[in-house]
Design a protein around this motif. Structure first.
Motif, short mmCIF file in Angstrom:
data_model
loop_
_atom_site.label_atom_id
_atom_site.label_comp_id
_atom_site.label_asym_id
_atom_site.label_seq_id
_atom_site.Cartn_x
_atom_site.Cartn_y
_atom_site.Cartn_z
N PHE A 67 0.85 -1.18 0.00
CA PHE A 67 0.00 0.00 0.00
C PHE A 67 0.89 1.24 0.00
O PHE A 67 1.73 1.41 0.88
CB PHE A 67 -0.92 0.00 1.22
N ARG A 68 0.70 2.09 -1.00
CA ARG A 68 1.50 3.30 -1.13
C ARG A 68 0.62 4.53 -0.88
O ARG A 68 -0.50 4.62 -1.41
CB ARG A 68 2.13 3.38 -2.53
N ASN A 78 4.62 9.79 0.42
CA ASN A 78 5.66 8.95 -0.18
C ASN A 78 6.13 7.85 0.77
O ASN A 78 7.31 7.63 0.99
CB ASN A 78 6.87 9.81 -0.60
N LEU A 79 5.16 7.15 1.35
CA LEU A 79 5.50 6.01 2.21
C LEU A 79 4.72 4.79 1.76
O LEU A 79 3.68 4.90 1.11
CB LEU A 79 5.24 6.33 3.69
N THR A 80 5.25 3.62 2.10
CA THR A 80 4.58 2.37 1.76
C THR A 80 4.51 1.46 2.98
O THR A 80 5.32 1.56 3.90
CB THR A 80 5.32 1.62 0.63
N THR A 81 3.52 0.59 2.96
CA THR A 81 3.39 -0.45 3.98
C THR A 81 3.21 -1.79 3.29
O THR A 81 2.76 -1.85 2.14
CB THR A 81 2.19 -0.19 4.90
N GLN A 82 3.53 -2.85 3.98
CA GLN A 82 3.35 -4.20 3.47
C GLN A 82 2.26 -4.89 4.28
O GLN A 82 2.42 -5.12 5.48
CB GLN A 82 4.66 -4.99 3.56
N ASN A 120 8.14 0.43 3.41
CA ASN A 120 7.85 -0.79 4.17
C ASN A 120 7.66 -0.50 5.65
O ASN A 120 8.22 -1.18 6.52
CB ASN A 120 8.95 -1.83 3.97
N VAL A 121 6.88 0.52 5.94
CA VAL A 121 6.60 0.89 7.34
C VAL A 121 5.83 -0.23 8.01
O VAL A 121 4.85 -0.75 7.47
CB VAL A 121 5.79 2.21 7.39
N ARG A 122 6.26 -0.61 9.19
CA ARG A 122 5.60 -1.69 9.92
C ARG A 122 4.74 -1.18 11.09
O ARG A 122 3.91 -1.91 11.62
CB ARG A 122 6.65 -2.67 10.46
#
Length: 255
Positions: free
Chosen positions: A141-142, A147-151, A243-245
């Motif tokens: 998810f962007r 400008n960050l993404t997560t998995q 890939n922020v957790r």
């Protein structure tokens, strides 16, 4: 026959009343699910009395004529035939209008990439866009505004328009969030577009519901809805990260 008719109507009314009480749904968590459940209730209110009426007539005929060794064909009754045909047409028209009204809603019908771009340009200024990429076997998810993404972690604010711009990196996938009433296929080299507005803060599960390979069963994730203030703080804290957790904690958790 009249006595049977009165009893049948009374039974239908009692049964319908009981079903309406038992089927009263919990508050919907999103506008998508609210629309879907509203359509189901409308169709239930039409289908239930008709089902009971037909079953009552069937039982009556079986009991009354069970020992009739010399049955006669039903006599012609043009008035009854016209009434029955007209009633059926009215019911079908109601079903068509109710279904079309809901399914034509922008919250229920997915659009292609070209239409998605047009609608995104016309979206409210405070609308949130999340770009969804499905791959074997996970979700990315962007969030373009930061400008960050997560998995495997979808985060959205409550009470705001949210636009999911979705595609697949490899094979056919399908995003399914039951509590939010969202289910949409994702195709390689094609973008599909889903619009939602989540009412209630909380965390629920999301799934892939299209068989996409040996790891299909583990292609799951979380969908988290938080207040707009918490959402903006989370974006600002992790702006530019990949890939922020760490995702914000909602007020309540379901699913």
């Amino acid at each position: 026959m009249r006595r049977l008719g009165r009893r049948s109507l009374a039974g239908i009314a009692a049964l319908l009343g009981g079903v309406l009480v038992l089927a009263e749904p919990a508050a919907a968590q999103s506008v998508n699910r609210d629309l879907f459940e509203g359509l189901n209730r409308q169709l239930l209110y039409v289908a239930l009395p008709l089902t009971v009426f037909v079953e009552v007539i069937l039982v009556y005929a079986v009991v009354k004529f069970r020992n009739n060794d010399d049955p006669l064909p039903t006599s012609k009754d043009p008035a009854l035939e016209i009434t029955w045909t007209a009633a059926t047409a009215i019911i079908l028209l109601f079903v068509f209008v109710a279904a079309f009204t809901v399914l034509a809603s922008p919250y229920m019908s997915a659009t292609g990439a070209a239409a998605a771009t047009t609608q995104a340009d016309a979206a409210p200024d405070d609308a949130v866009e999340v770009r969804v990429l499905a791959y074997q076997y996970g979700w990315e998810f962007r969030y373009p505004s930061a400008n960050l993404t997560t998995q495997g972690e979808l985060v959205v604010p409550t009470d705001r328009e949210v636009y999911l711009n979705m595609t697949s990196a490899d094979v056919l996938h399908s995003l399914y969030i039951p509590e939010w009433g969202i289910k949409q296929d994702l195709f390689p080299e094609t973008h599909t577009y889903v619009r939602t507005n989540v009412y209630e803060a909380g965390q629920v599960r999301l799934y892939c519901t299209e068989l996409c390979g040996a790891g299909h069963s583990r292609m799951t994730g979380n969908a988290t809805a938080v207040s707009p203030a918490v959402y903006e703080t989370w974006l600002a804290t992790h702006a530019g990260e990949q890939n922020v957790r760490t995702v914000p904690t909602p007020t309540n958790t379901t699913g």
